[in-house]
Write a protein that holds these residues in place. Structure first.
Motif, PDB file in Angstrom:
ATOM      1  N   ALA A 199       0.841  -1.200   0.000  1.00 33.07           N
ATOM      2  CA  ALA A 199       0.000   0.000   0.000  1.00 33.07           C
ATOM      3  C   ALA A 199       0.874   1.247   0.000  1.00 33.07           C
ATOM      4  O   ALA A 199       1.913   1.279   0.675  1.00 33.07           O
ATOM      5  CB  ALA A 199      -0.918   0.006   1.222  1.00 33.07           C
ATOM      6  N   PRO A 200       0.507   2.282  -0.758  1.00 40.80           N
ATOM      7  CA  PRO A 200       1.323   3.513  -0.806  1.00 40.80           C
ATOM      8  C   PRO A 200       1.530   4.136   0.574  1.00 40.80           C
ATOM      9  O   PRO A 200       2.587   4.736   0.821  1.00 40.80           O
ATOM     10  CB  PRO A 200       0.497   4.432  -1.709  1.00 40.80           C
ATOM     11  N   ALA A 201       0.536   3.975   1.456  1.00 38.70           N
ATOM     12  CA  ALA A 201       0.644   4.608   2.773  1.00 38.70           C
ATOM     13  C   ALA A 201       1.415   3.762   3.780  1.00 38.70           C
ATOM     14  O   ALA A 201       1.661   4.209   4.903  1.00 38.70           O
ATOM     15  CB  ALA A 201      -0.764   4.883   3.319  1.00 38.70           C
ATOM     16  N   PHE A 202       1.809   2.539   3.394  1.00 42.78           N
ATOM     17  CA  PHE A 202       2.474   1.651   4.352  1.00 42.78           C
ATOM     18  C   PHE A 202       3.813   2.228   4.784  1.00 42.78           C
ATOM     19  O   PHE A 202       4.637   2.628   3.960  1.00 42.78           O
ATOM     20  CB  PHE A 202       2.673   0.270   3.725  1.00 42.78           C
ATOM     21  N   GLY A 203       4.046   2.253   6.100  1.00 41.06           N
ATOM     22  CA  GLY A 203       5.274   2.836   6.621  1.00 41.06           C
ATOM     23  C   GLY A 203       6.144   1.866   7.378  1.00 41.06           C
ATOM     24  O   GLY A 203       7.042   2.290   8.114  1.00 41.06           O
ATOM     25  N   GLY A 204       5.895   0.568   7.256  1.00 49.84           N
ATOM     26  CA  GLY A 204       6.686  -0.431   7.952  1.00 49.84           C
ATOM     27  C   GLY A 204       6.187  -0.674   9.365  1.00 49.84           C
ATOM     28  O   GLY A 204       5.225  -0.056   9.828  1.00 49.84           O
ATOM     29  N   TRP A 205       6.836  -1.620  10.064  1.00 49.55           N
ATOM     30  CA  TRP A 205       6.469  -1.921  11.444  1.00 49.55           C
ATOM     31  C   TRP A 205       7.700  -2.373  12.210  1.00 49.55           C
ATOM     32  O   TRP A 205       8.747  -2.678  11.623  1.00 49.55           O
ATOM     33  CB  TRP A 205       5.365  -2.975  11.524  1.00 49.55           C
ATOM     34  N   PRO A 206       7.614  -2.454  13.537  1.00 44.71           N
ATOM     35  CA  PRO A 206       8.781  -2.840  14.348  1.00 44.71           C
ATOM     36  C   PRO A 206       9.272  -4.247  13.997  1.00 44.71           C
ATOM     37  O   PRO A 206       8.523  -5.062  13.455  1.00 44.71           O
ATOM     38  CB  PRO A 206       8.244  -2.787  15.781  1.00 44.71           C
ATOM     39  N   GLY A 207      10.536  -4.538  14.359  1.00 48.02           N
ATOM     40  CA  GLY A 207      11.149  -5.818  14.013  1.00 48.02           C
ATOM     41  C   GLY A 207      10.411  -7.016  14.568  1.00 48.02           C
ATOM     42  O   GLY A 207      10.353  -8.065  13.919  1.00 48.02           O
ATOM     43  N   ALA A 208       9.828  -6.882  15.779  1.00 51.13           N
ATOM     44  CA  ALA A 208       9.149  -8.017  16.404  1.00 51.13           C
ATOM     45  C   ALA A 208       7.709  -8.178  15.923  1.00 51.13           C
ATOM     46  O   ALA A 208       7.015  -9.115  16.338  1.00 51.13           O
ATOM     47  CB  ALA A 208       9.164  -7.856  17.933  1.00 51.13           C
ATOM     48  N   HIS A 209       7.259  -7.282  15.066  1.00 55.87           N
ATOM     49  CA  HIS A 209       5.874  -7.331  14.581  1.00 55.87           C
ATOM     50  C   HIS A 209       5.686  -8.540  13.669  1.00 55.87           C
ATOM     51  O   HIS A 209       6.539  -8.826  12.819  1.00 55.87           O
ATOM     52  CB  HIS A 209       5.560  -6.044  13.807  1.00 55.87           C
ATOM     53  N   PRO A 210       4.585  -9.298  13.814  1.00 54.60           N
ATOM     54  CA  PRO A 210       4.374 -10.452  12.917  1.00 54.60           C
ATOM     55  C   PRO A 210       4.168 -10.012  11.469  1.00 54.60           C
ATOM     56  O   PRO A 210       3.683  -8.906  11.219  1.00 54.60           O
ATOM     57  CB  PRO A 210       3.111 -11.108  13.498  1.00 54.60           C
ATOM     58  N   GLU A 211       4.530 -10.879  10.545  1.00 55.50           N
ATOM     59  CA  GLU A 211       4.356 -10.573   9.122  1.00 55.50           C
ATOM     60  C   GLU A 211       2.876 -10.628   8.768  1.00 55.50           C
ATOM     61  O   GLU A 211       2.165 -11.562   9.142  1.00 55.50           O
ATOM     62  CB  GLU A 211       5.140 -11.564   8.270  1.00 55.50           C
ATOM     63  N   MET A 212       2.424  -9.611   8.043  1.00 55.31           N
ATOM     64  CA  MET A 212       1.023  -9.554   7.629  1.00 55.31           C
ATOM     65  C   MET A 212       0.956  -9.250   6.144  1.00 55.31           C
ATOM     66  O   MET A 212       1.784  -8.489   5.623  1.00 55.31           O
ATOM     67  CB  MET A 212       0.270  -8.474   8.420  1.00 55.31           C
ATOM     68  N   THR A 213      -0.057  -9.844   5.497  1.00 60.56           N
ATOM     69  CA  THR A 213      -0.227  -9.596   4.062  1.00 60.56           C
ATOM     70  C   THR A 213      -1.624  -9.037   3.808  1.00 60.56           C
ATOM     71  O   THR A 213      -1.814  -7.824   3.830  1.00 60.56           O
ATOM     72  CB  THR A 213       0.001 -10.886   3.269  1.00 60.56           C
ATOM     73  N   ASP A 214      -2.605  -9.916   3.559  1.00 64.54           N
ATOM     74  CA  ASP A 214      -3.943  -9.436   3.266  1.00 64.54           C
ATOM     75  C   ASP A 214      -4.513  -8.714   4.501  1.00 64.54           C
ATOM     76  O   ASP A 214      -4.294  -9.104   5.632  1.00 64.54           O
ATOM     77  CB  ASP A 214      -4.867 -10.566   2.817  1.00 64.54           C
ATOM     78  N   PHE A 215      -5.262  -7.655   4.226  1.00 70.64           N
ATOM     79  CA  PHE A 215      -5.652  -6.710   5.275  1.00 70.64           C
ATOM     80  C   PHE A 215      -7.068  -6.200   5.028  1.00 70.64           C
ATOM     81  O   PHE A 215      -7.474  -5.974   3.885  1.00 70.64           O
ATOM     82  CB  PHE A 215      -4.662  -5.530   5.273  1.00 70.64           C
ATOM     83  N   LEU A 216      -7.830  -6.046   6.135  1.00 70.52           N
ATOM     84  CA  LEU A 216      -9.155  -5.437   6.058  1.00 70.52           C
ATOM     85  C   LEU A 216      -9.323  -4.523   7.258  1.00 70.52           C
ATOM     86  O   LEU A 216      -9.166  -4.953   8.396  1.00 70.52           O
ATOM     87  CB  LEU A 216     -10.253  -6.511   6.057  1.00 70.52           C
ATOM     88  N   GLY A 217      -9.591  -3.262   6.979  1.00 68.36           N
ATOM     89  CA  GLY A 217      -9.793  -2.293   8.052  1.00 68.36           C
ATOM     90  C   GLY A 217     -11.156  -1.648   7.938  1.00 68.36           C
ATOM     91  O   GLY A 217     -11.627  -1.351   6.843  1.00 68.36           O
TER      92      GLY A 217
END
Length: 358
Positions: free
Chosen positions: A82-100
């Protein structure tokens, strides 16, 4: 979700329900603050150890910010692209498909639900389901907020009343005690007998001040309705008051009191506390009896009888002094109950409350 009144528990239920309903691996719910962060952020599918390793709460930026500023949902096949994605901390689990999905309350957004990682990805049907859940969540969260606000106002009122009692009762007694002690000191040399009388008055005033302080401490103790139930909580309160005051305070229950709705139990307890306060602090009662019994309609009847000085209810009202009667009647009416008060000068007072069953 609607069966809970604590905001934190409602948020937890919403998050767990969303994850279970849509079969997602991870779920989160964020409630924004006014400073670019989250006042509360609840997760489901992440262990406590993982959550601690992730670090501080996220800020309102990137994809999360979209949910908090737009009413439309966001459905992505890979949130990392996603253009707005800014990353996450190192310990954050990997995520792909997303619904908000935002949680709306009219034009305001109370928070947002975030789901990630579902086998096969999120569908338009999932989006519709989550929209319905968000609508129910909005009602549950708004109700919980109103409840907590109401509780805060009640606590503020109780604190104001206790502060008033401290000023009117304890402060006046301590002031009298100080003046009497000074008088006794001046009389020690020229009139020892009168000085002894004044010192006896000092002892009496000190004992009364101690009683007043103990009573205030009792009222500051939180009632454990949720944990112990109405009968046990009321019995415990009476037991403590009996120890704190020179008056005898007794409690009896017929064993037929059924569990009442939370609002009714709270009203019964508060009215009992107000009536006991009046009997012990204003009526100069030597004996106070509290009874609680069940009714055939699954309701309850509370009765508080004292042998104090009594009063003329009409005269008290005309003088502008209510002794908490207005608040007691308002509490009773708010839960569909009926309050009666019987009193006369020199004949004590009887307060009786009947509340209906569930």
């Amino acid at each position: 979700m609607s069966g809970h009144l604590e905001v934190r528990e409602v948020l937890r239920r919403i998050t767990a329900s969303a994850r279970s309903l849509l079969g997602a691996e991870y779920a989160a719910l964020g409630v924004p603050d006014d400073h670019g962060g989250f006042a509360q952020f609840v997760v489901d599918g992440v262990t406590d150890e993982q959550w601690k390793a992730i670090g501080p709460l996220p800020r309102q930026h990137g994809v999360l910010a979209t949910m908090l500023h737009e009413m439309a949902p966001t459905r992505l096949t890979d949130v990392r692209k996603a253009p707005a994605f800014g990353g996450w901390p190192g310990a954050h689990p990997e995520m792909t498909d997303f619904l908000g999905m935002p949680i709306p309350d009219g034009e305001e957004i109370l928070g947002a639900i975030f789901l990630a990682n579902k086998d096969g990805g999120f569908t338009a049907h999932d989006e519709r389901l989550l929209r319905i859940l968000a609508a129910h969540a909005s009602i549950a969260l708004a109700n919980a907020r109103l409840y907590e606000r109401s509780r805060e106002l009640t606590l503020a009122g109780e604190r104001a009343r206790i502060a008033h009692d401290l000023h009117d009762a304890v402060s006046q007694k301590l002031f009298s005690l100080r003046l009497t002690a000074k008088a006794a000191a001046k009389l020690l040399d020229r009139d020892p007998e009168r000085a002894r009388t004044e010192l006896a008055e000092v002892a009496r005033l000190a004992a009364e001040a101690a009683d007043e302080l103990r009573a205030v401490v009792v009222e500051l103790r939180p009632a454990a309705l949720d944990e112990d139930g109405l009968v046990a909580t009321l019995a415990s309160q009476v037991q403590v008051l009996d120890r704190a005051h020179t008056a005898s305070v007794e409690f009896a229950s017929d064993g037929g009191v059924r569990t009442l709705p939370p609002a009714q139990e709270a009203a019964v307890l508060r009215i009992a506390q107000e009536a006991l306060h009046n009997a012990l602090r204003h009526a100069d009662a030597a004996k106070v009896a509290v009874t609680l019994r069940g009714t055939a309609t699954r309701g309850a009847v509370l009765k508080i009888t004292d042998d104090g000085r009594g009063f003329d209810p009409g005269a008290v009202q005309r003088a502008g002094r209510h002794l908490g009667l207005v608040s007691m009647r308002d509490r009773a009416q708010s839960v569909g109950g009926h309050l009666t008060l019987t009193s006369a000068a020199g004949l004590g007072t009887v307060v009786e409350l009947e509340v209906p069953g569930a």
